[in-house]
Design an enzyme around this catalytic site. Structure first.
Site, short mmCIF file in Angstrom:
data_model
loop_
_atom_site.label_atom_id
_atom_site.label_comp_id
_atom_site.label_asym_id
_atom_site.label_seq_id
_atom_site.Cartn_x
_atom_site.Cartn_y
_atom_site.Cartn_z
CG ASP A 37 -4.90 5.46 0.70
OD1 ASP A 37 -5.85 4.67 0.78
OD2 ASP A 37 -4.82 6.53 1.34
CG HIS A 90 -9.08 -1.29 3.95
ND1 HIS A 90 -8.80 -1.31 2.60
CD2 HIS A 90 -8.72 -0.06 4.38
CE1 HIS A 90 -8.30 -0.16 2.24
NE2 HIS A 90 -8.23 0.63 3.30
CG ASP A 91 -11.50 2.15 3.22
OD1 ASP A 91 -11.22 2.13 4.44
OD2 ASP A 91 -10.76 2.64 2.35
CD GLU A 120 -8.51 4.17 -2.16
OE1 GLU A 120 -9.40 3.80 -1.38
OE2 GLU A 120 -7.63 4.97 -1.83
CG ASP A 128 -2.33 0.38 0.91
OD1 ASP A 128 -2.52 1.37 0.19
OD2 ASP A 128 -3.25 -0.33 1.36
#
Length: 577
Positions: free
Chosen positions: A219, A351-352, A278, A111
């Protein structure tokens, strides 16, 4: 259940476009597996489960942040990009994980969080030390609004709100200025207008690639270019703050920055790497530019349009029932738009997001059937599929009782703001939080029926879902009818059938409110995918005669006659042309 028995192969998984036939598995390390009994997942816990991932058949592991961090936002607030937080292990353990994945033919994607750092990162500590520090303009610092009282509401440089509630600006009394934070106040935004910032980020990325990692999931990477004028954002009725998104989502220099990143980090390397952007709020038009191979920006985008369809006005705290025709319209539009060039990520959860089977399926009577149906429908689209940890087991949302049961900063901040400033009761806020909160996805992976689901021998950092007694990996690995083994079959199909990886996509029955139907085709062969998003029998008419002799390659029921679908049934047929 019927299937075409195939094992993960390598026929399609080489060359520059290797990722088109690959499947990515996301690990949220805090909740995956704990090796030392401290209640928090770690790198050696992941290492102990590598054979599980290899058996599943995935090609890439995306590892959510394990860098040094104060853990204000569970690791997305990074204080040292080139070290591992002790809660997860150390660099030696990271190297062991990397080697273990490579030995099994899998890749590791880290990430990359470079829109912001932690406020404890040495860069920010220097930046905040004085107005004339050389790193002052590594971040976004601004004076108070003219004529205002510094540090009071309304004195912020503009009206932008933070994604985690409250203003996007934090006052620093020692210097008399505010710094920008689109997320937590402990996550100050880097100023990408400064070439020194970009050079430092690229050096760090090269350090990781030289160490052997295989790419980055980036991210909120489309937030890194802000309009330097920092204009006011539109403010909706009932909102305390304005929406700064129009001034930083895919901002004015974003394509320039990503092309520069490619040139400084990825160009000339001779291994198959993966770059995933993302990009909240990204448009189809921009996604085409981001992922056009000739532009050399990123391999694929991770977009959020379809996961906002069950929210009023895109507000996750105002959930509404998903309309299947809306989902088909959204996903179909992205399939069509990125058909000739570009590439998309395919996912139900991460995860979100809330758990897929609770959100899009039926986590009660039809949990297993709907989990399998969702897997097949998603993975057989065009794009690279992502499996979020536990999704392959059909893990469900968690029933949290009180606000004290939650751990997510987004939830805690919203609860405080809604009860303190917006006049909502505790019960009202808890009810609104339940369906879509991020902690639903962050409960630990359920490995077996032992205490704490086999995740830890200690006290877990967040409670394990009580249904671990019945929904767990140990109960599924050797069961040929399990959700886990259905995922293995779906993944194997992508690896071995070129139609899945490279075929054209045609949406069928776009106005049907219960059936998701589409066709994938290449010269010589095509697939028909039918998924029933309901608990009632659904007749299907897509030209039964044309498919009468087709082979059934995948299904979650025993074979039936015709194309009529039973509750939450999926049928995948293949015919030669």
């Amino acid at each position: 259940m019927t299937s075409q028995e195939t094992q993960p192969g390598t026929e399609l998984r080489s060359g520059r476009e290797w990722f088109k036939s690959a499947v990515v598995y996301q690990i949220y390390p805090r909740s995956f597996a704990d090796s030392d009994g401290d209640g928090v997942g770690d790198l050696r816990g992941i290492i102990s489960r590598l054979d599980y991932l290899h058996n599943l058949g995935v090609d890439v592991v995306w590892l959510s942040p394990v860098y040094r961090s104060p853990q204000d936002d569970n690791g997305y607030d990074i204080s040292d990009y080139q070290d591992i937080d002790p809660v997860f292990g150390d660099l030696a353990a990271l190297d062991e994980l990397l080697n273990g994945l490579h030995a099994r033919g899998m890749k590791l994607v880290m990430d990359l969080v470079v829109n912001h750092t932690s406020d404890e990162h040495p860069w920010f500590v220097e930046s905040a030390s004085s107005r004339d520090n050389p790193k002052r303009d590594w971040y976004w610092w601004q004076p108070p609004r003219p004529g205002s009282e510094p540090g009071t509401p309304g004195a912020e440089p503009n009206n932008w709100g933070s994604a985690f509630s409250g203003p996007a600006w934090e006052y620093d009394p020692s210097s008399g200025e505010y710094y920008l934070h689109l997320f937590s106040k402990k996550q100050p935004d880097l100023n990408w207008e400064n070439p020194e910032v970009r050079a430092a980020v690229y050096d760090m990325m090269n350090w990781w690639l030289d160490r052997g990692v295989d790419g980055f999931r980036m991210d909120v990477i489309n937030f890194i270019s802000k309009d330097p004028r920092l204009p006011e954002g539109p403010r909706a009725e009932g909102m305390l703050y304005g929406d700064g998104g129009p001034h930083y989502i895919s901002g004015p220099r974003i394509h320039e920055f990503l092309q520069e990143m490619h040139q400084e980090v990825f160009a000339g390397r001779d291994k198959d790497l993966l770059t995933v952007g993302e990009m909240p709020g990204v448009t189809v038009e921009d996604a085409l530019l981001f992922t056009d191979p000739s532009r050399e920006e990123v391999d694929m985008v991770f977009q959020f349009e379809h996961v906002a369809l069950d929210q009023e006005g895109g507000n996750k705290w105002r959930p509404k029932k998903l309309v299947l025709t809306d989902l088909k319209k959204s996903l179909g539009r992205w399939q069509d738009a990125l058909g000739e060039r570009g590439w998309n990520s395919l996912y139900w959860g991460n995860h979100d997001q809330a758990r897929a089977v609770s959100r899009f399926g039926d986590d009660g009577r039809y949990r297993e059937l709907s989990a399998k149906m969702l897997a097949a429908v998603l993975h057989l689209h065009r794009g690279t599929p992502y499996v979020y940890q536990g999704e392959e087991l059909g893990m469900t949302n968690m029933a949290f009782g009180a606000i004290s049961d939650y751990r997510d900063i987004e939830v805690l901040n919203h609860h405080r703001e809604a009860t303190t400033h917006l006049g909502h009761t505790d019960a009202e806020v808890l009810a609104a939080l339940a369906p879509l909160n991020r902690d639903n996805a962050r409960t630990p992976v359920q490995w077996d029926a032992s205490r704490h689901g086999g995740f830890t021998t200690g006290a877990p950092w967040i409670a394990v879902n009580p249904n671990a007694n019945t929904i767990n990996a140990a109960a599924q690995i050797d069961d040929p009818e399990s959700v886990y083994n259905f995922y293995r079959q779906v993944i194997a199909l992508r690896h071995t059938d070129p139609v899945v990886a490279y075929g054209d996509f045609t949406m069928l029955l776009p106005e049907d409110e219960h059936v998701y139907a589409f066709r994938r085709s290449l010269p010589g062969a095509e697939l028909l995918v039918l998924g029933n998003f309901s608990a009632t029998v659904q007749p299907v008419d897509v030209g039964d005669a044309a498919w009468s002799g087709a082979a059934s390659v995948l299904g979650n029921y025993p074979p039936g006659t015709g194309l009529t679908l039973r509750p939450w049934e999926v049928k995948v047929l293949r015919r030669e042309l």
